[in-house]
Design a protein around this motif. Structure first.
Motif, PDB file in Angstrom:
ATOM      1  N   TYR A  50     -28.181  12.032 101.432  1.00  0.00           N
ATOM      2  CA  TYR A  50     -29.448  12.449 100.850  1.00  0.00           C
ATOM      3  C   TYR A  50     -30.395  12.845 101.980  1.00  0.00           C
ATOM      4  N   PHE A  51     -31.042  14.042 101.799  1.00  0.00           N
ATOM      5  CA  PHE A  51     -32.061  14.460 102.748  1.00  0.00           C
ATOM      6  C   PHE A  51     -33.410  14.664 102.089  1.00  0.00           C
ATOM      7  N   SER A  52     -33.410  15.338 100.974  1.00  0.00           N
ATOM      8  CA  SER A  52     -34.660  15.598 100.266  1.00  0.00           C
ATOM      9  C   SER A  52     -34.287  16.154  98.903  1.00  0.00           C
ATOM     10  N   GLY A  53     -35.303  16.346  98.053  1.00  0.00           N
ATOM     11  CA  GLY A  53     -35.051  16.951  96.756  1.00  0.00           C
ATOM     12  C   GLY A  53     -34.588  15.946  95.723  1.00  0.00           C
ATOM     13  N   ASP A  54     -33.661  16.369  94.904  1.00  0.00           N
ATOM     14  CA  ASP A  54     -33.158  15.538  93.803  1.00  0.00           C
ATOM     15  C   ASP A  54     -32.673  14.202  94.335  1.00  0.00           C
ATOM     16  N   PRO A  55     -33.265  13.106  93.840  1.00  0.00           N
ATOM     17  CA  PRO A  55     -32.863  11.795  94.352  1.00  0.00           C
ATOM     18  C   PRO A  55     -31.475  11.356  93.901  1.00  0.00           C
ATOM     19  N   LEU A  56     -30.917  12.046  92.949  1.00  0.00           N
ATOM     20  CA  LEU A  56     -29.559  11.730  92.513  1.00  0.00           C
ATOM     21  C   LEU A  56     -28.598  12.666  93.239  1.00  0.00           C
ATOM     22  N   VAL A  57     -27.765  12.070  94.074  1.00  0.00           N
ATOM     23  CA  VAL A  57     -26.890  12.851  94.933  1.00  0.00           C
ATOM     24  C   VAL A  57     -25.445  12.664  94.481  1.00  0.00           C
ATOM     25  N   LYS A  58     -24.735  13.747  94.384  1.00  0.00           N
ATOM     26  CA  LYS A  58     -23.323  13.670  94.005  1.00  0.00           C
ATOM     27  C   LYS A  58     -22.456  13.936  95.232  1.00  0.00           C
ATOM     28  N   GLY A  59     -21.406  13.111  95.362  1.00  0.00           N
ATOM     29  CA  GLY A  59     -20.529  13.262  96.496  1.00  0.00           C
ATOM     30  C   GLY A  59     -19.103  13.572  96.066  1.00  0.00           C
ATOM     31  N   ILE A  60     -18.203  13.289  96.993  1.00  0.00           N
ATOM     32  CA  ILE A  60     -16.798  13.561  96.712  1.00  0.00           C
ATOM     33  C   ILE A  60     -16.203  12.466  95.849  1.00  0.00           C
ATOM     34  N   LYS A  61     -15.090  12.781  95.197  1.00  0.00           N
ATOM     35  CA  LYS A  61     -14.281  11.824  94.440  1.00  0.00           C
ATOM     36  C   LYS A  61     -15.058  11.133  93.321  1.00  0.00           C
ATOM     37  N   GLY A  62     -16.046  11.799  92.770  1.00  0.00           N
ATOM     38  CA  GLY A  62     -16.758  11.276  91.613  1.00  0.00           C
ATOM     39  C   GLY A  62     -17.848  10.265  91.915  1.00  0.00           C
ATOM     40  N   PHE A  63     -18.144  10.067  93.186  1.00  0.00           N
ATOM     41  CA  PHE A  63     -19.206   9.133  93.558  1.00  0.00           C
ATOM     42  C   PHE A  63     -20.578   9.802  93.475  1.00  0.00           C
ATOM     43  N   GLU A  64     -21.582   9.005  93.204  1.00  0.00           N
ATOM     44  CA  GLU A  64     -22.953   9.470  93.237  1.00  0.00           C
ATOM     45  C   GLU A  64     -23.823   8.337  93.746  1.00  0.00           C
ATOM     46  N   ALA A  65     -25.022   8.679  94.183  1.00  0.00           N
ATOM     47  CA  ALA A  65     -25.962   7.670  94.655  1.00  0.00           C
ATOM     48  C   ALA A  65     -27.367   8.114  94.277  1.00  0.00           C
ATOM     49  N   GLU A  66     -28.216   7.137  94.020  1.00  0.00           N
ATOM     50  CA  GLU A  66     -29.589   7.431  93.641  1.00  0.00           C
ATOM     51  C   GLU A  66     -30.551   6.844  94.653  1.00  0.00           C
ATOM     52  N   PHE A  67     -31.413   7.691  95.171  1.00  0.00           N
ATOM     53  CA  PHE A  67     -32.454   7.277  96.109  1.00  0.00           C
ATOM     54  C   PHE A  67     -33.679   6.875  95.293  1.00  0.00           C
ATOM     55  N   ILE A  68     -34.076   5.619  95.397  1.00  0.00           N
ATOM     56  CA  ILE A  68     -35.294   5.141  94.745  1.00  0.00           C
ATOM     57  C   ILE A  68     -36.233   4.705  95.848  1.00  0.00           C
ATOM     58  N   LYS A  69     -37.194   5.574  96.140  1.00  0.00           N
ATOM     59  CA  LYS A  69     -38.073   5.355  97.288  1.00  0.00           C
ATOM     60  C   LYS A  69     -38.890   4.073  97.125  1.00  0.00           C
ATOM     61  N   SER A  70     -39.356   3.828  95.918  1.00  0.00           N
ATOM     62  CA  SER A  70     -40.224   2.663  95.688  1.00  0.00           C
ATOM     63  C   SER A  70     -39.479   1.354  95.903  1.00  0.00           C
ATOM     64  N   LYS A  71     -38.173   1.402  95.783  1.00  0.00           N
ATOM     65  CA  LYS A  71     -37.362   0.201  95.969  1.00  0.00           C
ATOM     66  C   LYS A  71     -36.624   0.205  97.305  1.00  0.00           C
ATOM     67  N   PHE A  72     -36.814   1.210  98.100  1.00  0.00           N
ATOM     68  CA  PHE A  72     -36.116   1.343  99.387  1.00  0.00           C
ATOM     69  C   PHE A  72     -34.606   1.173  99.177  1.00  0.00           C
ATOM     70  N   SER A  73     -34.104   1.821  98.144  1.00  0.00           N
ATOM     71  CA  SER A  73     -32.697   1.623  97.815  1.00  0.00           C
ATOM     72  C   SER A  73     -31.950   2.938  97.708  1.00  0.00           C
ATOM     73  N   PHE A  74     -30.647   2.849  97.907  1.00  0.00           N
ATOM     74  CA  PHE A  74     -29.755   4.013  97.813  1.00  0.00           C
ATOM     75  C   PHE A  74     -28.402   3.480  97.341  1.00  0.00           C
ATOM     76  N   ASN A  75     -28.328   3.121  96.096  1.00  0.00           N
ATOM     77  CA  ASN A  75     -27.132   2.483  95.557  1.00  0.00           C
ATOM     78  C   ASN A  75     -26.057   3.508  95.221  1.00  0.00           C
ATOM     79  N   LEU A  76     -24.842   3.112  95.481  1.00  0.00           N
ATOM     80  CA  LEU A  76     -23.671   3.965  95.234  1.00  0.00           C
ATOM     81  C   LEU A  76     -23.072   3.610  93.880  1.00  0.00           C
ATOM     82  N   ARG A  77     -22.678   4.643  93.117  1.00  0.00           N
ATOM     83  CA  ARG A  77     -22.123   4.392  91.786  1.00  0.00           C
ATOM     84  C   ARG A  77     -20.902   5.260  91.545  1.00  0.00           C
ATOM     85  N   LYS A  78     -20.044   4.740  90.671  1.00  0.00           N
ATOM     86  CA  LYS A  78     -18.934   5.531  90.146  1.00  0.00           C
ATOM     87  C   LYS A  78     -18.632   4.994  88.752  1.00  0.00           C
TER      88      LYS A  78
END
Lengths: 114, 115
Positions: A50-78
């Protein structure tokens, strides 16, 4: 100094279960965020970033992560894990602008049972 | 396929030996890094270099030194190996132009055992 926390050190799931790995960082300014994966016997590979823009980032192999600035979090999901997702997962943060090194979390070992 | 190549996959050395770990990248990257990876501790930065002949200490430089004589090669030196330096050593590189924020490319690692 900035730090990265991955609270889950070991996670065991059955195939088709949903996955969420936590990542929290300590830095109040601009951040770039990464998830890396290390499959058994292999080198670290970039899953997503994640660099900027949409806080929901999609990666390879079906993984995604959401940047929540207020929580200082970047959790990975599948939504549905596979046996082949068995690996160690590392969250990393680059704080600030310009040349800064990546700071890595301690990693989460995921075991997916068939 | 771009690569970061570490010369040895496994090494066994004796306490007190001088150890050289070599890393070569073929991507014309300016930045290079040495990490060690230990269970439960994640990746810890030992040294990094942002240009030829330039080096900067990371978080755990004690007992290590580095050499960057050519852009593509970054060597990690254990001056006098000790058992607490038994670890997996990872080399990585990145472009300068985009800053380190665009991510690293990692080598496969060298598992060093000091006996």
């Amino acid at each position: 100094a900035q730090s990265v926390s991955q609270h889950n050190h070991h996670v065991i799931l059955s195939e088709a279960a949903s996955l969420e790995l936590g990542c929290n960082y300590s830095y109040g300014g601009t951040v770039n965020l990464f998830w890396y994966v290390q499959y058994p016997g292999q080198h670290l590979q970039l899953l997503l970033k994640y660099f900027s823009g949409d806080p929901l980032v999609k990666g390879i192999k079906g993984f995604e992560a959401e940047f929540i600035k207020s929580k200082f979090s970047f959790n990975l999901r599948k939504p549905s894990v596979q046996w082949s997702d068995t690996a160690e997962y590392f969250c990393a943060v680059k704080a600030g602008t310009g040349f800064q090194k990546l700071v890595f979390g301690t990693g989460t070992r995921l075991l997916v049972s068939p | 396929d771009v690569k970061v190549t570490q010369s040895s996959r496994y090494l066994v050395k004796r306490t007190g030996e001088k150890v050289f770990l070599e890393c070569v990248q073929d991507m014309d990257h300016e930045n290079m890094f040495w990490y060690r990876q230990d269970p439960g501790l994640g990746l810890r930065l030992i040294y990094f270099s942002y240009d030829v002949k330039m080096k900067e200490k990371g978080d755990i430089p004690e007992g290590y030194s580095v050499s960057r004589e050519k852009k593509e090669r970054f060597s990690l030196i254990l001056e006098s190996a000790s058992t607490n330096q038994t670890s997996m050593y990872l080399c990585a590189s990145s472009l300068r132009q985009q800053g380190v924020g665009y991510g690293y490319t990692f080598g496969s690692g060298t598992r060093l055992t000091v006996v």
